[in-house]
Scaffold this motif. Structure first.
Motif, short mmCIF file in Angstrom:
data_model
loop_
_atom_site.label_atom_id
_atom_site.label_comp_id
_atom_site.label_asym_id
_atom_site.label_seq_id
_atom_site.Cartn_x
_atom_site.Cartn_y
_atom_site.Cartn_z
N UNK A 18 0.86 -1.19 0.00
CA UNK A 18 0.00 0.00 0.00
C UNK A 18 0.89 1.22 0.00
N UNK A 19 0.60 2.15 -0.91
CA UNK A 19 1.33 3.41 -0.97
C UNK A 19 0.48 4.51 -0.34
N UNK A 20 0.97 5.07 0.77
CA UNK A 20 0.30 6.19 1.43
C UNK A 20 1.01 7.47 1.02
N UNK A 21 0.26 8.42 0.48
CA UNK A 21 0.87 9.63 -0.06
C UNK A 21 0.40 10.91 0.60
N UNK A 38 6.42 9.58 1.25
CA UNK A 38 5.49 8.48 1.01
C UNK A 38 5.83 7.37 1.99
N UNK A 39 4.80 6.66 2.42
CA UNK A 39 5.00 5.44 3.19
C UNK A 39 4.54 4.28 2.32
N UNK A 40 5.44 3.33 2.11
CA UNK A 40 5.13 2.14 1.33
C UNK A 40 5.20 0.94 2.27
N UNK A 41 4.05 0.32 2.51
CA UNK A 41 3.98 -0.83 3.41
C UNK A 41 3.67 -2.10 2.64
N UNK A 46 8.49 -1.87 5.71
CA UNK A 46 7.98 -0.51 5.83
C UNK A 46 9.04 0.47 5.34
N UNK A 47 8.70 1.17 4.29
CA UNK A 47 9.61 2.09 3.66
C UNK A 47 9.11 3.53 3.83
N UNK A 94 -2.22 -1.02 -3.27
CA UNK A 94 -3.29 -0.16 -2.77
C UNK A 94 -2.85 1.29 -2.73
N UNK A 95 -3.79 2.19 -2.94
CA UNK A 95 -3.48 3.61 -2.82
C UNK A 95 -4.71 4.34 -2.26
N UNK A 96 -4.50 5.56 -1.78
CA UNK A 96 -5.56 6.36 -1.14
C UNK A 96 -6.34 7.11 -2.21
N UNK A 97 -7.39 6.48 -2.73
CA UNK A 97 -8.11 7.12 -3.82
C UNK A 97 -8.87 8.37 -3.37
N UNK A 98 -9.17 8.44 -2.07
CA UNK A 98 -9.89 9.62 -1.56
C UNK A 98 -8.95 10.77 -1.21
N UNK A 99 -7.64 10.55 -1.28
CA UNK A 99 -6.67 11.58 -0.94
C UNK A 99 -5.62 11.77 -2.03
#
Length: 356
Positions: A18-21, A38-41, A46-47, A94-99
């Motif tokens: 999952x990429x959190x941006x 970015x956090x890539x889990x 955990x990156x 996965x990515x944050x489609x709402x953000x």
């Protein structure tokens, strides 16, 4: 630990990573502030990915993370980011489609080999139910905000106008150890108090008028939120009547707060009190909202909500009545949802206050 729970959900959703941006999500997961990271889990990695402005600081603080530098090559950051993702050979990402902006999504889709899977509110269940550590941070933020208000009360007669009083609020927030406002403080005097989200202005703070103060601070990355309406001068009888109705509505809502209770019942408890006195049309917003890293988080405490209160959720209770062209009253406290009720963090009294 919430991070492990997030990784477990990634596994459960059958995605490789999952990429959190978004800035709030990156901070929530890493506890590191950055405007470009970015956090890539994945299930077991955990990156933390950032540029040279934050890289050394992140390496120093995030000892148990893989901290990766981008922006070091003659390449666009999206290309460097894609190289990191592609090296992990993630089939579904996965990515944050709402953000996420449409532009970022399109660029990412062009350069990664992963299938992109969008999620809305992926972290909401984790962020809504706070850890005791998070609650203690918010508790301290609330205590400091209470002290700011106590100080500001004495300054109302000295303020040149609404913005001058806001300046004093901001200054006191820093003196209390805050990192800044959690939102632009609202100082609404006289008829301006009838506008729920009045934009603080150069309007003079006149005597024999109400003053609504809605403010909050950021402390260790978490927000507080607080509203009181006081009267400067001789109290108007109708204002006093409305004040006590809002107070009754506030207490009725607080009484309903308990883990497992439908969120809508909290809002309806306040709304029924205000409607009983004939002011239902003057309650113009929902009763509250979640608070945490952001000033507005799930759940929205509304009669339209289908959510249920989670244990250790932190929410505001803030009913109000607003009479156009005259004045408004709003009273707001922060509470923690517990199994058998709630813990009220705000300690400032709900009793009416008049300043002479």
């Amino acid at each position: 630990m919430k991070l492990l729970q997030v990784q477990e959900r990634i596994k459960k959703e059958d995605i490789g990573g999952f990429l959190f941006s978004s800035i709030p999500s990156v901070f929530y997961l890493s506890r590191f502030h950055s405007t470009n990271a970015y956090v890539l889990l994945t299930e077991n990695r955990k990156l933390f990915i950032t540029d040279s402005r934050y890289y050394e600081g992140a390496k120093e603080k995030l000892k148990d993370w893989e901290v990766v530098l981008i922006g070091k090559k003659n390449k666009k950051q999206i290309e460097e980011l894609s190289e990191i993702i592609n090296q992990l050979k993630i089939k579904k990402l996965g990515f944050e489609e709402d953000r996420t902006t449409v532009s970022f999504y399109r660029k990412l889709k062009e350069v990664v080999i992963s299938e992109l899977v969008g999620f809305s509110g992926f972290l909401n269940p984790f962020r809504a139910s706070k850890t005791e550590e998070e609650i203690n941070i918010i508790r301290k933020a609330v205590e400091k905000t209470d002290r700011v208000f106590a100080y500001i009360l004495e300054k109302i007669p000295q303020a040149k106008d609404e913005l001058d009083l806001r300046r004093m609020i901001i200054n006191q927030i820093f003196l209390e150890g805050g990192e800044g406002e959690s939102f632009p403080a609202i100082v609404a005097s006289g008829k301006n108090s009838a506008v729920p989200h009045h934009e603080t202005s150069h309007a003079k703070i006149e005597k024999n008028q109400p003053v609504l103060i809605d403010m909050g601070m950021v402390y260790e990355g978490y927000c507080s939120d607080f509203t009181r309406t006081v009267f400067y001068g001789k109290v108007d009888r109708e204002f006093e009547k409305i004040y006590h109705i809002v107070k009754e509505a506030h207490l009725a809502a607080v009484e309903k707060v308990k883990a497992g209770v439908p969120v809508k019942e909290i809002d309806l408890a306040a709304r029924k009190v205000i409607e009983k006195y004939g002011y239902g049309d003057y309650f113009l917003h929902s009763t509250g909202h979640g608070v945490g890293i952001e000033i507005h988080e799930p759940p929205r405490v509304s009669h339209l909500s289908e959510e249920v209160l989670l244990k250790n959720a932190v929410i505001t209770i803030e009913p109000g009545i607003y009479i156009p062209g005259k004045y408004g009253v709003r009273l707001e406290n922060i509470v923690v949802v517990r199994e058998k009720g709630c813990e009220v963090l705000t300690q400032t009294s709900l009793q009416p206050v008049s300043i002479t």
